[in-house]
Design an enzyme around this catalytic site. Sequence first.
Site, PDB file in Angstrom:
ATOM      1  CB  CYS A  57      18.464  73.846   2.981  1.00 44.46           C
ATOM      2  SG  CYS A  57      18.066  72.546   1.678  1.00 44.46           S
ATOM      3  CG  HIS A  65      25.632  59.285   5.441  1.00 43.03           C
ATOM      4  ND1 HIS A  65      26.344  60.360   5.291  1.00 43.03           N
ATOM      5  CD2 HIS A  65      24.629  59.363   4.860  1.00 43.03           C
ATOM      6  CE1 HIS A  65      25.550  61.343   4.784  1.00 43.03           C
ATOM      7  NE2 HIS A  65      24.376  60.456   4.648  1.00 43.03           N
ATOM      8  CG  ASP A 108      23.951  60.017   1.238  1.00 42.29           C
ATOM      9  OD1 ASP A 108      25.030  60.464   1.266  1.00 42.29           O
ATOM     10  OD2 ASP A 108      22.984  60.239   1.742  1.00 42.29           O
ATOM     11  CG  HIS A 145      22.006  64.801   2.652  1.00 47.07           C
ATOM     12  ND1 HIS A 145      23.261  64.953   3.176  1.00 47.07           N
ATOM     13  CD2 HIS A 145      21.429  63.701   2.531  1.00 47.07           C
ATOM     14  CE1 HIS A 145      23.630  63.617   3.316  1.00 47.07           C
ATOM     15  NE2 HIS A 145      22.564  62.903   3.019  1.00 47.07           N
ATOM     16  CG  HIS A 195      20.225  60.556   4.815  1.00 52.22           C
ATOM     17  ND1 HIS A 195      20.888  60.151   3.947  1.00 52.22           N
ATOM     18  CD2 HIS A 195      19.118  59.666   4.698  1.00 52.22           C
ATOM     19  CE1 HIS A 195      20.573  59.171   3.245  1.00 52.22           C
ATOM     20  NE2 HIS A 195      19.449  58.642   3.861  1.00 52.22           N
ATOM     21  CD  GLU A 215      15.859  69.260   4.947  1.00 53.77           C
ATOM     22  OE1 GLU A 215      16.192  68.598   3.958  1.00 53.77           O
ATOM     23  OE2 GLU A 215      16.250  70.367   5.038  1.00 53.77           O
ATOM     24  CG  HIS A 218      15.714  76.236  -1.320  1.00 53.98           C
ATOM     25  ND1 HIS A 218      17.040  76.060  -1.275  1.00 53.98           N
ATOM     26  CD2 HIS A 218      15.238  75.484  -0.092  1.00 53.98           C
ATOM     27  CE1 HIS A 218      17.367  75.105  -0.158  1.00 53.98           C
ATOM     28  NE2 HIS A 218      16.408  74.647   0.316  1.00 53.98           N
TER      29      HIS A 218
END
Length: 519
Positions: free
Chosen positions: A111, A208, A210, A232, A247, A277, A286
């Site tokens: 991640c 895309h 963002d 993400h 996403h 996610e 995390h």
Amino acid sequence: MTKWSPNGNPLSTIYLILSLFTLAHTAPTTQHSRTTTQLRLEDEDGGGGVDEDSIHFVKGQMEKYGYLKGIDHSSPQEFRQALMFFQEVLEVEQTGNVDEMTVEAASKPRCTQTDVRQEQTKRTKRFTLSKRAKWAHASGQSVTLKWYISDYTSDIDRLETRKVVEKAFKLWSSQSYIKNEKKVTLTFQEASSKDEADINILWAEGNHGDEHDFDGANGKIEGNKKENVLAHTFFPGYARPLNGDIHFDDAEDWEIDVDQVGHGSNKRFFPYVLAHEIGHALGLDHSQKADALMHPYYKNVPINEIQLDIDDKCGVIWNYGGASDFCLYVWLMSQIVEAHNSSAQNNHGVGSITSSRTNKKSFKSEGFFLFQLKFPHSTLTHTDDVVMREKDKRSYRGDSKIPKCSSNNSSQRTLAEKKLTLGLHLSEADAKRYTEMVCNFLAGLHMWRTNPNHHASESLEKEYKGVSQEMGTFSGKSIAVRRLIRHAEHQKERSEKGPLDPDYFDDDFFENFFMEYSK
């Protein structure tokens, strides 16, 4: 459903890593360029025997995810200490050298969320959970969120995709509880449209819309190594309409059959990535605990076999239910006992026990006690983990020291007060008062460990080094902590047994505590 939209920094695009507390992070920085002021190559390598590109790759990963304040400004000693912590999270031997095992582990998909939040050099109020990591329309100890899939991948049947999404949300709603602690009710519903949803799920490629472009199938090249971003997520406090959205990189090959992923396969296991996610969409950060779902590196574990760790649970409870005695005690074991182990080896007033375990190693270097699995996380299946836990419970004796607050050990009391003041944002007066509870807990824990009938579990030792980022940060919740202090004071005034009474932390307390703690 209306989304909350305060100002907040963007959540780092996630390529997925995962105990106890939640703050949003800024978007990932670009890989640091090489300069002549960087550490000398021989200092960086330390005898690991890898090439220069590999060293720069590892250093870049460490800076990107918060292990280094800046690779141009780290001394050799600071770099090695940070590297050993990074190696612990990677689940490789903490050698303090950039070796092949470290490079290989750091190259695995993960991640993009930051793992370590660097402390401010002076006391400034950080963003609180309520502003950045919590859904504003949560009511009491419950939150209802709607999800919607606006763009599907062609890799997985649409109906099967929706089934997996339902299961992943159910995982969080059914397991986010701790016995005898306040119940946080999570309710997830499928929305009828994107506009109605709190959490929009989509697959996309490249740019895309963002500001966090995907890097394509199998990632991009960093030095001579690949860094691979799979997905993400945006925290609840990110600007609408992206807050809470998840996403996935559609250039990757996504799979829901766990038998089709793993060694020799470039397929990505969608269920586990999604479940992780969702934790970010709930506001969790995390965890450095390998067993936690919110650990930053992916595992290929079927969704019906995933068990939320105590870090995951306390993150949800603290975020939506408020301060919890149990989660505070977990924080205490992480922040106070671990800090003691990192600075003291054989101090007066410290009890310790040795390890006779055969499938874990202990390393001591530069004053840090390091506890490590011999095998990498990528090869550990759920069944292996269960078998290992049961075997360890029979053979474990422990290998951590317990600090004690005593008349001839005022430094431990001072450490506790400092941790409470800075870590929980308490006033000096409140910190001194709560330190009484801290010292009573430590004294009780010491007595419990020295009881001849005591049978410790693996989880006790593991938690000493298992500080989750989620549970480790209590900023923004100091008012709730003060309520716990006042409640304890009222118990004492009524002559009721409570945490301000040294006898409160007895054998029964710790047996019950670790019964839940070791699950």
